[in-house]
Design a protein around this motif. Structure first.
Motif, short mmCIF file in Angstrom:
data_model
loop_
_atom_site.label_atom_id
_atom_site.label_comp_id
_atom_site.label_asym_id
_atom_site.label_seq_id
_atom_site.Cartn_x
_atom_site.Cartn_y
_atom_site.Cartn_z
N UNK A 236 80.67 63.97 7.17
CA UNK A 236 79.51 63.78 8.04
C UNK A 236 79.76 64.46 9.39
N UNK A 237 78.72 65.04 9.96
CA UNK A 237 78.89 65.82 11.20
C UNK A 237 79.37 64.96 12.38
N UNK A 238 79.15 63.65 12.32
CA UNK A 238 79.61 62.77 13.40
C UNK A 238 81.00 62.20 13.15
N UNK A 239 81.69 62.70 12.14
CA UNK A 239 83.04 62.22 11.83
C UNK A 239 84.04 62.70 12.89
N UNK A 240 85.07 61.89 13.11
CA UNK A 240 86.20 62.30 13.94
C UNK A 240 87.33 62.71 13.01
#
Length: 725
Positions: free
Chosen positions: A708-712
């Protein structure tokens, strides 16, 4: 700067900067950019890299000439990462086939030399003194064929499922990615390597106005950023007098680590005023910080000759700094005050004094606890009262230290300085009270846990669990696939091949690649080197003694035939320039299947490539260990031996090497596994190849596609970000 910056972004982050708002023109043929992107991807595959799906899509939507321009600097960066930017020739053209027995090889060269009227006199003179000088032998130590002739002697590499494929990901535009890289380097909580510090120096001039969240915690980095601040008319950020000394070293292009003396240059009046004002402010806020001056008093005296503090009598605090340096004013250091208490037997008092320097107190805990029978509670209470002012890196270092104190008496202690110079000594310290160790360990765990961020859904690649925490960037070499000292990684392959490449700058330079093999007791050494070209286990590619255009040496090992417990690759400087003097030098290893064939060097089989830099004359990058189940793994050393000025050989340092290897193999390191056990996670899962739907905190050896693009994401490139401030 742009080409340099773009290559730096790719090599340090594995992201490719892609310009935004660059649309194809209407007269471009349909699909031209997509075709160029596919050709770009195919070219990358030859070096073991490929474009991610998102990156391929983004490139396909750009003008064709933009894709070609991006490829022109990304391809060289990818090849350089794996060491494929140079031609790797081998002395024996057919290596690893047809490598002769060492004595047969030397005898054959001697025979040819004595038959040649031009070469016979030198060899005869050498033999007359009872010595065979190999350099007098016709053809020894220099390539007898061209690089192209060597390539023609080898079949193409057969693709295998185990070949490395490193994915390059989509990045923002160059300026956005450059600023991101600057913030990562400037905000690092661990000291940077030399090349990283040099990169920060260039980036600071461009992005200094960008505020670093949380400040610049590492003092060396702060000196670099402060220089850029001064250049723009800003004030330096300092809170100790030594910060000012480091800044003066940086302004003089000297050593900000203070390991080497700096010759201070003349400085302009505005710069002198800024440094003296900063000194005055530090001392005015806390006169006790004058105690730091004595450690560098000679450098302060030299700096005073450049700053002329007598011209600014209003800054009395700055004047006091130089008065202490000259011995005109007394300001005992914290260390001296602590030692005075210890000399009188007042351990609790020493701990109380050390509270004013929390980092020093924590680094001294082992000694204080050993000297404190009956006063352990006072020492632990002092540590607990100031723990919140100690950096996370120091807390983790102390926690790792405690891991190795249980039953340590009689074992080998390993000491490695910040330059990677390694020495060993017997551990003669008396043991610590196990109950005290348990209490302190539990306290440190809780303190570290409280500083770690919430992980949400934590996803961990099992291959990353044994990666050591990067408590110092200097505990790892610069390169590709490099892990911190103490990390353990699996070795999956049938053939293990080491390589070293060097190119001399001025002097004739001879690097020698060797492999030392030891049993489970670190004894019974066997080796492959220029003095022993073949063994049952493998082959050496031959000795090269001069590298004006660059030279390579290889060692090929069949892991199924190796019966030793440890394999220790080494690079020796036999003669000529050192690791920090040559134009370029690096070490690495490849893994292959038996049937793959191919050239001696194939970039897509490279698992690790590390620049060779350091003060010693012998480099020990890593050790390979065979487990009880027969499976091999690598443990990372990043160590150097001092060695001799010349003529270093594996035979001469095998005892020292075995002691160093034992010291680090038996040492326990804090690793990713330790940190994941402390992270506050709602859910923890092991990576199985499929990306979860929502955002996650991912820790692994490389960033997978589909997150997911908001993953760290934390990989070896930014694993230091997990170390709490």
């Amino acid at each position: 700067m742009s080409t340099w910056l773009e290559k730096q972004i790719v090599m340090r982050t594995l992201r490719v900067p892609v310009p935004s708002g660059d649309e194809p023109s209407g007269d471009e043929p349909s699909g031209a950019a997509a075709t160029a992107a596919r050709r770009f991807d195919a070219a990358l595959m030859s070096a073991g890299f490929k474009l991610s799906g998102d990156l391929m899509t983004a490139l396909s939507g750009l003008p064709e000439d933009t894709v070609i321009r991006i490829a022109k600097w990304t391809l060289p960066a990818a090849r350089e990462m794996a060491g494929g930017h140079v031609g790797h020739n081998a002395y024996f053209r057919d290596f690893p086939r047809n490598v002769p027995d060492t004595l047969d090889f030397w005898t054959g060269l001697l025979r040819n030399t004595l038959r040649d009227p031009e070469t016979a006199p030198a060899a005869t003179e050498s033999l007359r003194h009872g010595v065979l000088n190999l350099l007098t032998l016709k053809g020894y130590g220099r390539y007898q064929h061209t690089y192209e002739e060597m390539l023609a002697a080898h079949d193409e590499l057969i693709a295998a499922a185990g070949d490395r494929v490193t994915v390059l990901h989509l990045g923002g535009d160059v300026d956005e990615e450059g600023e991101r890289l600057y913030l990562e380097l400037a905000g690092s909580v661990t000291p940077l390597k030399e090349d990283e510090l040099a990169a920060l120096r260039k980036l600071a001039g461009r992005y200094e106005a960008t505020e670093v969240p949380g400040g610049v915690p590492v003092r060396e980095n702060r000196a670099v950023v402060n220089r850029a601040r001064l250049a723009r008319g800003g004030e330096p950020i300092v809170d100790t007098v030594t910060d000012v000394l480091r800044l003066a070293c940086e302004l003089s292009d000297g050593d900000v680590t203070l390991q080497e003396p700096t010759r201070f240059v003349s400085m302009s009046r505005p710069v002198r005023r800024a440094l003296l004002a900063a000194l005055d402010g530090v001392v005015r806020d806390d006169p006790g910080k004058l105690g730091d001056v004595a450690a560098w008093h000679e450098r302060w005296k030299r700096l005073g000759e450049r700053l002329h503090p007598h011209e600014y009598p209003k800054w009395t605090g700055a004047a006091d700094v130089f008065a202490v340096a000259r011995g005109e004013k007394r300001a005992p250091s914290f260390a001296a005050r602590i030692e005075a208490r210890l000399a009188s037997g007042d351990v609790a008092g020493a701990a109380n004094v050390a509270k004013s320097a929390p980092g020093m107190l924590f680094r001294s805990l082992d000694r204080l606890l050993r000297l404190a029978p009956g006063a352990e509670d006072a020492v632990l209470d002092a540590a607990g009262s100031v723990a919140g002012r100690v950096s996370g890196r120091v807390l983790l270092s102390v926690r790792e230290h405690l891991l190795n104190r249980a039953g340590a008496t009689g074992r080998t202690r390993l000491f490695a300085n910040r330059l990677g110079r390694g020495v060993t000594a017997p551990d003669t310290r008396p043991p610590l009270d196990p109950d005290v160790v348990a209490r302190l360990s539990a306290f440190l765990d809780e303190e570290i846990r409280g500083r770690l961020p919430s992980a949400g859904h934590l996803v961990v690649d099992p291959d990353a669990l044994d990666v050591a925490l990067p408590l110092s960037g200097k505990a790892a070499g610069n390169g590709f696939g490099v892990l911190p000292r103490g990390s353990v990684s699996a070795v999956d392959g049938e053939l293990l091949r080491f390589f070293v490449y060097w190119r001399q700058r001025r002097l004739t330079t001879d690097f020698d690649l060797s492999a030392l093999m030891l049993d489970e007791d670190y004894r019974n050494p066997k080796w492959l080197s220029w003095t022993n070209l073949t063994t049952v286990e493998g082959e050496h590619s031959g000795d090269i003694t001069d590298a004006p255009e660059g030279a390579s040496e290889f060692i090929n090992l069949s892991l199924a035939r190796v019966r030793s417990r440890f394999i220790v690759p080494q690079v020796h400087i036999y003669s000529g320039e050192g690791f920090e003097e040559v134009e370029e030098s690096f070490f690495g290893f490849m893994l292959r299947d038996e049937e793959q064939q191919g050239r001696p060097f194939e970039a897509r089989t490279v698992r690790m490539k590390s620049d060779l830099r350091g003060p010693g004359r012998v480099a020990l990058p890593m050790v390979f260990i065979r487990g009880d189940d027969g499976q091999w793994c690598a443990k990372w050393l990043h160590l150097h031996l001092k060695g001799g000025a010349n003529f270093n050989q594996v035979e001469n340092n095998r005892v020292t090497t075995s002691m160093l290897v034992r010291g680090i193999v038996e040492r326990r390191h804090l690793d990713v596994r330790y940190l994941t056990d402390l992270l506050d996670a709602e859910k923890t899962t092991l990576w199985d190849g499929s990306a979860p739907d929502g955002p996650v905190t991912f820790i692994g050896l490389e960033r997978p596609e589909g997150l997911h693009e908001d993953s760290r994401v934390f990989t070896p490139e930014n694993l230091g970000d997990l170390v709490p401030a």
